[in-house]
Design a protein around this motif. Structure first.
Motif, PDB file in Angstrom:
ATOM      1  N   GLY A 231     -37.162 -60.183 -15.221  1.00  0.00           N
ATOM      2  CA  GLY A 231     -37.574 -60.644 -13.903  1.00  0.00           C
ATOM      3  C   GLY A 231     -37.145 -59.648 -12.843  1.00  0.00           C
ATOM      4  O   GLY A 231     -36.872 -58.481 -13.139  1.00  0.00           O
ATOM      5  N   GLU A 232     -37.056 -60.107 -11.612  1.00  0.00           N
ATOM      6  CA  GLU A 232     -36.728 -59.210 -10.506  1.00  0.00           C
ATOM      7  C   GLU A 232     -35.231 -59.100 -10.247  1.00  0.00           C
ATOM      8  O   GLU A 232     -34.803 -58.219  -9.506  1.00  0.00           O
ATOM      9  N   HIS A 233     -34.431 -59.967 -10.848  1.00  0.00           N
ATOM     10  CA  HIS A 233     -32.994 -59.958 -10.593  1.00  0.00           C
ATOM     11  C   HIS A 233     -32.326 -58.747 -11.245  1.00  0.00           C
ATOM     12  O   HIS A 233     -32.562 -58.461 -12.426  1.00  0.00           O
ATOM     13  N   THR A 234     -31.515 -58.042 -10.496  1.00  0.00           N
ATOM     14  CA  THR A 234     -30.670 -56.974 -11.027  1.00  0.00           C
ATOM     15  C   THR A 234     -29.240 -57.222 -10.571  1.00  0.00           C
ATOM     16  O   THR A 234     -28.996 -57.875  -9.556  1.00  0.00           O
ATOM     17  N   TYR A 235     -28.287 -56.693 -11.356  1.00  0.00           N
ATOM     18  CA  TYR A 235     -26.885 -56.994 -11.109  1.00  0.00           C
ATOM     19  C   TYR A 235     -26.022 -55.740 -11.245  1.00  0.00           C
ATOM     20  O   TYR A 235     -26.387 -54.790 -11.941  1.00  0.00           O
ATOM     21  N   PHE A 236     -24.873 -55.783 -10.588  1.00  0.00           N
ATOM     22  CA  PHE A 236     -23.843 -54.759 -10.782  1.00  0.00           C
ATOM     23  C   PHE A 236     -22.514 -55.479 -10.954  1.00  0.00           C
ATOM     24  O   PHE A 236     -22.393 -56.674 -10.643  1.00  0.00           O
ATOM     25  N   ASN A 237     -21.514 -54.781 -11.445  1.00  0.00           N
ATOM     26  CA  ASN A 237     -20.221 -55.404 -11.651  1.00  0.00           C
ATOM     27  C   ASN A 237     -19.648 -55.924 -10.336  1.00  0.00           C
ATOM     28  O   ASN A 237     -19.624 -55.216  -9.334  1.00  0.00           O
TER      29      ASN A 237
END
Length: 408
Positions: free
Chosen positions: A254-260
């Motif tokens: 999907g469109e969600h991206t993450y970083f620590n």
């Protein structure tokens, strides 16, 4: 002077343009905290429901990990992504595979596995994380089994079959894979099931799960919200969120991206696991050390994914996996004198508290920003082509003497 003015305008203009195009990636690289020292965590999913031989393998892992210590005297930690239940094959076989029946880790027949997990927790080398009630959505599995003899055989075989043997699409618990492409499951059913598995984890182990690892990294807002409302604090991600399966059964992001250390609704915190150490697939300790070196270079933690299947296949493969883990830890301790071992919940707490593990200096953020974004090949090439590498390189040099104290 005219040439210098034109060059300055060019650099400023192209810098602004690239900053706009890659604004999300740059913002993430800037926002992610900088760690002062290398951090290594072994993350192993799928433990729990399955063959009782897991207990023997878990005890072997405990003894292996207990031999090592980091710069502060702590042993390496392997997080166990726990699957709490699976098919009660005796009951399913008795009614001709018409109805799904569940058996959980609370069942006395699985006590050896549960007890081995808890022994590792007591020794400080295991940390338990929620991976799911089952590694599938039961209704989807039963629907598929109605038309698939191999799945019916799997559901009715003796003992506790390995969920790794299921087709990959069926292992995605939080979407309807009865047909492909997948469809969303009803949000109320998802929320109820997510709440139920948090409660089941607490019943089996006596504590609420702090960390959740979505199976196949496919999950939705509805399931995440239910986890967090029930007490989970951390979600492990691969840096993205997969939300469906396509017509070929492949996961679709999907469109969600993450970083620590990114946070979401209700203050849930995300951790990124994007390094793979699967000896049964040919990965060696050398590739794992390279991942540790790369992540340390940009001051990010290294979470190595090593699934249960590496340890419970045939005896020789299990031995090879244990040998590779030993070589990895030997090399990590030898190459990184200041390495820190911890579990994922502890790492998340360091991020929340901005403890002394986290370098809060602006100079450190400036220094490691170009290092982190250099991993984007296209951005790196454009930076060289447009000469904006020059101001980035200058900022990198200016901050280097301070930012790299104790660096490798």
């Amino acid at each position: 002077m005219i040439v210098m003015g034109v060059a300055l305008v060019w650099i400023v203009g192209t810098s602004a343009l690239l900053a706009f195009i890659y604004r999300k990636a740059l913002a993430h690289a800037w926002a992610e905290p900088v760690l002062r020292v290398p951090v290594l965590i072994l993350e192993s999913d799928d433990w729990g429901y399955g063959p009782v031989v897991q207990a023997q393998r878990l005890d072997q892992i405990v003894e292996l990990l207990a031999r090592f210590r980091d710069s502060r005297g702590s042993p390496p930690v392997m997080t166990l992504g726990v699957i709490l239940a699976g098919p009660d094959t005796d009951r399913i076989r008795a009614d001709g595979c018409r109805t799904y029946h569940r058996v959980s880790l609370a069942d006395p027949r699985l006590a050896p596995v549960r007890d081995a997990m808890l022994r590792g927790v007591e020794r400080g080398v295991f940390a338990l994380q929620l991976h799911g009630m089952e590694h599938y959505w039961p209704a989807c599995l039963m629907h598929a089994a109605a038309a698939d003899e191999k799945l019916r055989d799997w559901l009715m075989r003796s003992g506790f079959p390995c969920t790794e043997a299921l087709p990959s699409p069926l292992q995605s618990r939080w979407i309807d894979v009865s047909t492909l492409p997948s469809r969303p499951l009803p949000a109320d059913q998802v929320a109820a099931a997510a709440t139920e598995e948090i409660a089941a984890f607490t019943e089996v182990f006596g504590v609420n799960p702090k960390v959740v690892v979505p199976s196949t990294f496919v999950w939705t807002d509805a399931v995440e919200s239910a986890w967090v409302r029930a007490g989970a604090r951390v979600v492990v991600t691969p840096g993205i969120r997969n939300e469906s399966r396509d017509a070929e059964g492949r996961v679709v992001a999907g469109e969600h991206t993450y970083f620590n250390a990114a946070t979401g609704p209700r203050d849930v915190l995300y951790i990124v696991r994007d390094c793979y150490f699967e000896p049964s697939f040919g990965h060696t300790h050398r590739s794992a050390i390279q991942a540790l070196q790369r992540n340390t270079h940009v001051r990010q933690p290294t979470l190595l994914e090593i699934h249960r299947v590496n340890f419970i296949e045939e005896e020789r493969q299990a031995e090879r996996t244990l040998e590779e883990v030993t070589r990895l830890l030997d090399a990590a301790c030898a190459q990184f004198s200041d390495i820190r071992f911890m579990d994922t919940a502890e790492l998340a707490q360091h991020y929340r508290d901005r403890s002394d593990l986290v370098d809060m200096r602006i100079s450190a953020r400036i220094h490691f920003l170009p290092r982190r974004r250099a991993k984007i090949s296209r951005l790196r090439k454009l930076a060289w082509a447009t000469c904006i590498i020059l101001p980035a390189w200058l900022a990198y040099l200016i901050t280097r003497p301070v930012a790299l104290q104790g660096s490798h």
